[in-house]
Design a protein around this motif. Structure first.
Motif, short mmCIF file in Angstrom:
data_model
loop_
_atom_site.label_atom_id
_atom_site.label_comp_id
_atom_site.label_asym_id
_atom_site.label_seq_id
_atom_site.Cartn_x
_atom_site.Cartn_y
_atom_site.Cartn_z
N PRO A 22 11.47 42.75 -20.76
CA PRO A 22 12.63 41.90 -20.45
C PRO A 22 12.97 41.01 -21.63
CG PRO A 22 11.12 41.96 -18.61
CD PRO A 22 10.42 42.66 -19.74
N GLY A 23 14.26 40.91 -21.91
CA GLY A 23 14.72 40.15 -23.06
C GLY A 23 14.84 40.97 -24.32
N GLY A 24 14.34 42.19 -24.29
CA GLY A 24 14.37 43.04 -25.46
C GLY A 24 15.70 43.75 -25.65
N SER A 25 15.73 44.61 -26.66
CA SER A 25 16.97 45.31 -27.04
C SER A 25 16.72 46.79 -27.23
CB SER A 25 17.53 44.72 -28.34
OG SER A 25 17.84 43.36 -28.21
N LEU A 26 17.75 47.56 -27.02
CA LEU A 26 17.75 48.99 -27.32
C LEU A 26 19.14 49.38 -27.78
CD1 LEU A 26 15.85 50.67 -24.31
CD2 LEU A 26 15.07 50.56 -26.68
N ARG A 27 19.21 50.43 -28.58
CA ARG A 27 20.49 51.03 -28.95
C ARG A 27 20.45 52.49 -28.53
NH1 ARG A 27 23.16 50.84 -34.90
NH2 ARG A 27 23.37 48.66 -34.31
N LEU A 28 21.39 52.85 -27.67
CA LEU A 28 21.55 54.23 -27.23
C LEU A 28 22.60 54.93 -28.09
CD1 LEU A 28 21.66 53.75 -23.35
CD2 LEU A 28 19.67 53.91 -24.87
N SER A 29 22.38 56.22 -28.31
CA SER A 29 23.33 57.04 -29.07
C SER A 29 23.70 58.26 -28.26
CB SER A 29 22.71 57.50 -30.39
OG SER A 29 22.34 56.41 -31.20
N CYS A 30 24.92 58.71 -28.44
CA CYS A 30 25.40 59.93 -27.77
C CYS A 30 26.21 60.70 -28.79
CB CYS A 30 26.23 59.57 -26.56
SG CYS A 30 27.08 60.98 -25.81
N VAL A 31 25.67 61.85 -29.22
CA VAL A 31 26.36 62.70 -30.18
C VAL A 31 27.11 63.78 -29.41
CG1 VAL A 31 26.12 64.21 -32.16
CG2 VAL A 31 24.58 62.27 -31.88
N ALA A 32 28.41 63.87 -29.66
CA ALA A 32 29.28 64.79 -28.93
C ALA A 32 29.65 66.00 -29.77
CB ALA A 32 30.54 64.05 -28.49
N SER A 33 29.93 67.10 -29.10
CA SER A 33 30.42 68.30 -29.77
C SER A 33 31.27 69.10 -28.80
CB SER A 33 29.25 69.16 -30.28
OG SER A 33 28.43 69.57 -29.21
N GLY A 34 32.08 70.00 -29.36
CA GLY A 34 32.88 70.88 -28.52
C GLY A 34 34.29 70.38 -28.22
N PHE A 35 34.65 69.24 -28.76
CA PHE A 35 36.01 68.73 -28.60
C PHE A 35 36.30 67.78 -29.76
CE2 PHE A 35 35.23 64.36 -26.93
CZ PHE A 35 33.86 64.44 -26.73
N THR A 36 37.56 67.41 -29.91
CA THR A 36 37.95 66.51 -30.98
C THR A 36 37.63 65.08 -30.54
OG1 THR A 36 39.73 68.03 -31.62
CG2 THR A 36 39.81 65.81 -32.53
N PHE A 37 36.47 64.63 -30.95
CA PHE A 37 35.90 63.38 -30.45
C PHE A 37 36.85 62.19 -30.61
CE2 PHE A 37 32.43 60.68 -29.29
CZ PHE A 37 32.51 59.55 -30.09
N SER A 38 37.50 62.11 -31.75
CA SER A 38 38.32 60.93 -32.04
C SER A 38 39.54 60.82 -31.13
CB SER A 38 38.76 60.95 -33.51
OG SER A 38 39.51 62.13 -33.78
N ASN A 39 39.88 61.89 -30.44
CA ASN A 39 41.07 61.90 -29.59
C ASN A 39 40.82 61.39 -28.18
OD1 ASN A 39 42.48 62.99 -31.70
ND2 ASN A 39 42.76 65.01 -30.77
N TYR A 40 39.57 61.12 -27.82
CA TYR A 40 39.24 60.82 -26.43
C TYR A 40 38.40 59.56 -26.29
CZ TYR A 40 40.98 65.48 -25.50
OH TYR A 40 41.79 66.58 -25.41
N GLY A 41 38.67 58.87 -25.18
CA GLY A 41 37.84 57.75 -24.83
C GLY A 41 36.46 58.20 -24.39
N MET A 42 35.51 57.30 -24.49
CA MET A 42 34.13 57.58 -24.11
C MET A 42 33.60 56.45 -23.25
SD MET A 42 33.19 60.49 -25.45
CE MET A 42 31.44 60.33 -25.14
N SER A 43 32.67 56.80 -22.37
CA SER A 43 32.07 55.79 -21.50
C SER A 43 30.56 56.00 -21.41
CB SER A 43 32.64 55.89 -20.09
OG SER A 43 34.02 55.64 -20.07
N TRP A 44 29.89 54.90 -21.12
CA TRP A 44 28.48 54.94 -20.75
C TRP A 44 28.39 54.56 -19.27
CZ3 TRP A 44 24.35 56.72 -23.34
CH2 TRP A 44 24.44 56.86 -24.72
N TYR A 45 27.66 55.37 -18.51
CA TYR A 45 27.35 55.09 -17.13
C TYR A 45 25.83 54.91 -17.01
CZ TYR A 45 31.96 56.46 -15.29
OH TYR A 45 33.30 56.52 -14.98
N ARG A 46 25.41 54.39 -15.86
CA ARG A 46 23.99 54.37 -15.56
C ARG A 46 23.78 54.61 -14.08
NH1 ARG A 46 22.74 47.91 -16.64
NH2 ARG A 46 23.88 47.08 -14.82
N GLN A 47 22.61 55.17 -13.80
CA GLN A 47 22.24 55.43 -12.41
C GLN A 47 20.79 55.04 -12.21
OE1 GLN A 47 23.22 59.32 -10.87
NE2 GLN A 47 23.19 58.49 -8.79
N ALA A 48 20.61 54.06 -11.36
CA ALA A 48 19.26 53.60 -11.03
C ALA A 48 18.80 54.33 -9.77
CB ALA A 48 19.27 52.10 -10.81
N PRO A 49 17.49 54.44 -9.57
CA PRO A 49 16.97 55.13 -8.39
C PRO A 49 17.53 54.54 -7.10
CG PRO A 49 15.21 54.69 -9.94
CD PRO A 49 16.42 53.97 -10.45
#
Length: 116
Positions: free
Chosen positions: A14-41
């Protein structure tokens, strides 16, 4: 085909930090919005942060405002989620997501566990 490779999750105190990355392929990345979701148990999937394609406009869930930052590097086809001051309730699988002209796509997710 559209694919995402997420990374950066792990166990953090608790109180710490993380950086998540998501590398995309198969489409023109710069043309589209992106989102991060999360799902807890036992909980529904929820949007954490979004970033638009052209303007780079950002939106955040109220629960993470001021602590999480979404940003993108179009030259690397990558979207990031910088997470600071992490709390126990941030424990979840984090997934990247986009909607393109022919459908919507999800990454496989990366686990974030906040625990002492």
């Amino acid at each position: 085909q559209v694919q995402f490779v997420e990374s950066g999750g792990g166990l953090v105190q608790p109180g710490g930090s993380l950086r998540l990355s998501c590398v995309a392929s198969g489409f023109t990345f710069s043309n589209y919005g992106m989102s991060w979701y999360r799902q807890a148990p036992g909980k529904e999937r929820e949007v954490v942060a979004s970033i638009s394609s052209i303007s780079g406009r950002k939106n955040y869930a109220d629960s993470v405002k001021g602590r999480f930052t979404i940003f993108r590097a179009n030259a690397k086809n990558t979207v990031y989620l910088e997470m600071n001051s992490l709390r126990h309730e941030a424990t979840a699988v984090y997934l990247c997501h986009t909607v393109v002209a022919w459908g919507d796509y999800w990454g496989q997710g990366t686990q974030v566990t906040v625990s002492s």
